[in-house]
Each structure stands twice: as structure tokens, then as C-alpha cells.
Design an enzyme around this catalytic site. Sequence first.
Site, mmCIF file in Angstrom:
data_model
loop_
_atom_site.group_PDB
_atom_site.id
_atom_site.type_symbol
_atom_site.label_atom_id
_atom_site.label_comp_id
_atom_site.label_asym_id
_atom_site.label_seq_id
_atom_site.Cartn_x
_atom_site.Cartn_y
_atom_site.Cartn_z
ATOM 1 N N LYS A 17 23.914 33.551 35.712
ATOM 2 C CA LYS A 17 24.321 34.723 34.939
ATOM 3 C C LYS A 17 25.801 34.626 34.575
ATOM 4 O O LYS A 17 26.533 33.757 35.064
ATOM 5 C CB LYS A 17 24.069 35.992 35.759
ATOM 6 C CG LYS A 17 24.857 36.056 37.053
ATOM 7 C CD LYS A 17 24.536 37.294 37.854
ATOM 8 C CE LYS A 17 25.367 37.325 39.142
ATOM 9 N NZ LYS A 17 25.175 38.564 39.903
ATOM 10 N N TYR A 63 59.635 37.693 31.968
ATOM 11 C CA TYR A 63 59.671 39.113 31.675
ATOM 12 C C TYR A 63 60.137 39.897 32.897
ATOM 13 O O TYR A 63 59.694 39.655 34.021
ATOM 14 C CB TYR A 63 58.290 39.617 31.270
ATOM 15 C CG TYR A 63 57.878 39.232 29.871
ATOM 16 C CD1 TYR A 63 58.600 39.667 28.763
ATOM 17 C CD2 TYR A 63 56.756 38.442 29.654
ATOM 18 C CE1 TYR A 63 58.227 39.321 27.477
ATOM 19 C CE2 TYR A 63 56.355 38.091 28.375
ATOM 20 C CZ TYR A 63 57.094 38.527 27.287
ATOM 21 O OH TYR A 63 56.717 38.187 26.016
#
Length: 369
Positions: free
Chosen positions: A35, A255
Site C-alpha cells: 500500500k 534560515y
Amino acid sequence: MGCSAHATLNLAAVARNLARVRGFAPSAKVMAVIKADAYGHGLVRIARGLPDADAFAVARLDEGLALRQAGVAQRIAVLQGFVNARELEAHARHGLEPIIHAPRQIDLLEQAQLPAPLAVWAKLDSGMHRLGLLPEEFDAGMARLHACPAVLKPIPVMTHLANADMLQDPLTERQLSVFERALGTLRPERGIGNSAGLMAWTGTRVEWVRPGIMLYGVSPFPYRTGPDDGLEPVMTFRTRLIAIKQLRAGDAVGYGGDWICPHPTRLGVAAVGYGDGYPRHAQPGTPVLVRGQRVPLIGRVSMDMITLDLTDCPAAQVEDEAILWGEGLPVEEIARHAATIPYDLLCGITPRVQRIEIGPRPRDPNPTT
């Protein structure tokens, strides 16, 4: 390929991991769980890489349909089953085997006019309390299924283990006891063992086992890795260094300027980020392999790039490969640094990451002429 992040997929490894499954449960049939795009490895690719699997398990109808459209002929169980008559008819038309987990599905089967009886699996909720007939519903539900002309008999029965990876937790033994009590005098084919279950709990090694994460070379147990458990990683996530610069002590990186160079630092920039599926919350110190050497992540992960401290890897050069997880660097370890689980990382690889098959492909069980 250039400097782009890419994932190499070793299909020979997935076949060897299936052999490892059979070593744990040699008399059981194997329903391979593929899956969620085979946990990020490619639904059809992995199905074709497991020609010796006795059946496949997918989560949803569309996954089963994709396998059939690709020519996969093995049995396919659909774990979420159907929720309406249209989906039930699609299961029947394409030879998919829905999991029956709620009385409402039995209502739909009793109302159905199918050209032939449909193979289904009944699911008992033995204690996970997600999908499955409750123990007090089980006898009546099975009686209705056995009486229903739309259902092929005999009907196999499965359950799902909630805490099989926690080896000291008594819940698994309780679930096994609930499961056997609910079956009573029924003697169906049973399916219990997920990866952790079949590896650690002998009572789960019944007629069917249902491995998932271990097929991809990842340990289902906390603080262990696939190689610890004799498994081989199938996916190796790779990129390249695209820049190197020398920073001074006190310089801020990335950042927010959260990471400050504690000493003169040889900084490398690698072409991967959360836009590729590298975990944004990976902490400074998360290892990356460059020239076979572990170097630490520094600064924040950005959309397209990460920054590395190459001070102790002076031979590293622009265009060198950087391994983010896989061969030589277990994904389980990276997941711990990012406060997540390996499943999340494998499933999170984004579409812009090229997947490249390596190694010999196992034989095709359904060759075309």
C-alpha cells in the site's frame, strides 16, 4: 541525473527480504503489503519485484485497480474494503478481495447481484479498535457471510496487531487470545502476523503472514535497524554536493541563523530538501554520508538544500555523492533524528525525486509473449 536528489531501488534486496520473511514462517503463505505506493518504493515496481509473493495487500480500491491494469495477476486484498455498491461491483469485476470489517458491508453483499461469488476476507477487531468486526458482532457477521450467495467460501479471517513492536507489552498476547476465542469452532485460514508480529511472536505465524516494512529492509522495532535484523535496505536516497565554502567562527548558517559556527567551518551545500521529502525537522547532527564518512547536518533544512559540516571531511568536493539514507546509513537512524518513524520518511519522498532501479530484476511470474 545532474545534481538532483534521486532514490536508487534495489529489487534484488526486496526479493531477499521476502526470503527472510519465509525463514521466520516457512509454512505460511505471504501477503506482501504494498500500500501507499509500496511505502514510497513504487506500487507496480515492487509488485513485479515480488513474483513469489502469494498475494498482495493494498489499502484502497484504486491501488488494486492500478495493479490489475499493470497486469499483476496475484491475489490482491483491499484492506479498507468497499463502502458502497459501486465499489463492491468494482472489486468483483477486477478480482479484488475486499476486507469485510463492518456489518454495513455485509448488508451490501446480501443485496448484491454478482455474476460469481466474491472472495472476501473477514476482519476481527481483536483490540486495536480501528477496522474490524467487534468480538460481539463476529459470530453473527460470519453466519451472515457464510449464508450469503455473493460470498465465496471458505472465508479467511484476519486481525491486526497494535503493539507487536513492543516486546514487553501484554497487548499482543491478549489480542491473540481474543482472536482465537472469537473463532470458536471455526477453522478458517487465518492471517495475523505483520512484520513485528511474525518476527517476534510465534503465535502469529499461522496460515498467512502479512509483512510490510520489513520487505523494504527496515526493522519494525524501535532502536533497531534492518541490518540488525538481517534485512537489506531497498531504497537509498542520494544527492550531490553543489557548493563548498569556508566560514568563520561565529557565522550563522541557514534560515533563522539558528546554527552558529563554533569554529572555522568548511560548509557543504547538498541538493535536497523538504521539497524532495528530506525531513524538515531533521536536527543538526543528523548524519549524511559523504565519501563513506558521516558528516553532520547543520542549520535548518530548506525546500531544496541542506547544509553540512565538512570540516572533518577535507577530501569532499563539489559533485561528490551524499547518501541521505539507505546503503550504509539506516533510515531508522535518520527518523530518530527527525522525531518521526521510517515509514514517514519512505512514504514522504516526493514526485520530483527520480527513482532508479538497480540490480537484477526478479523473474516475471506473468511473462508476455
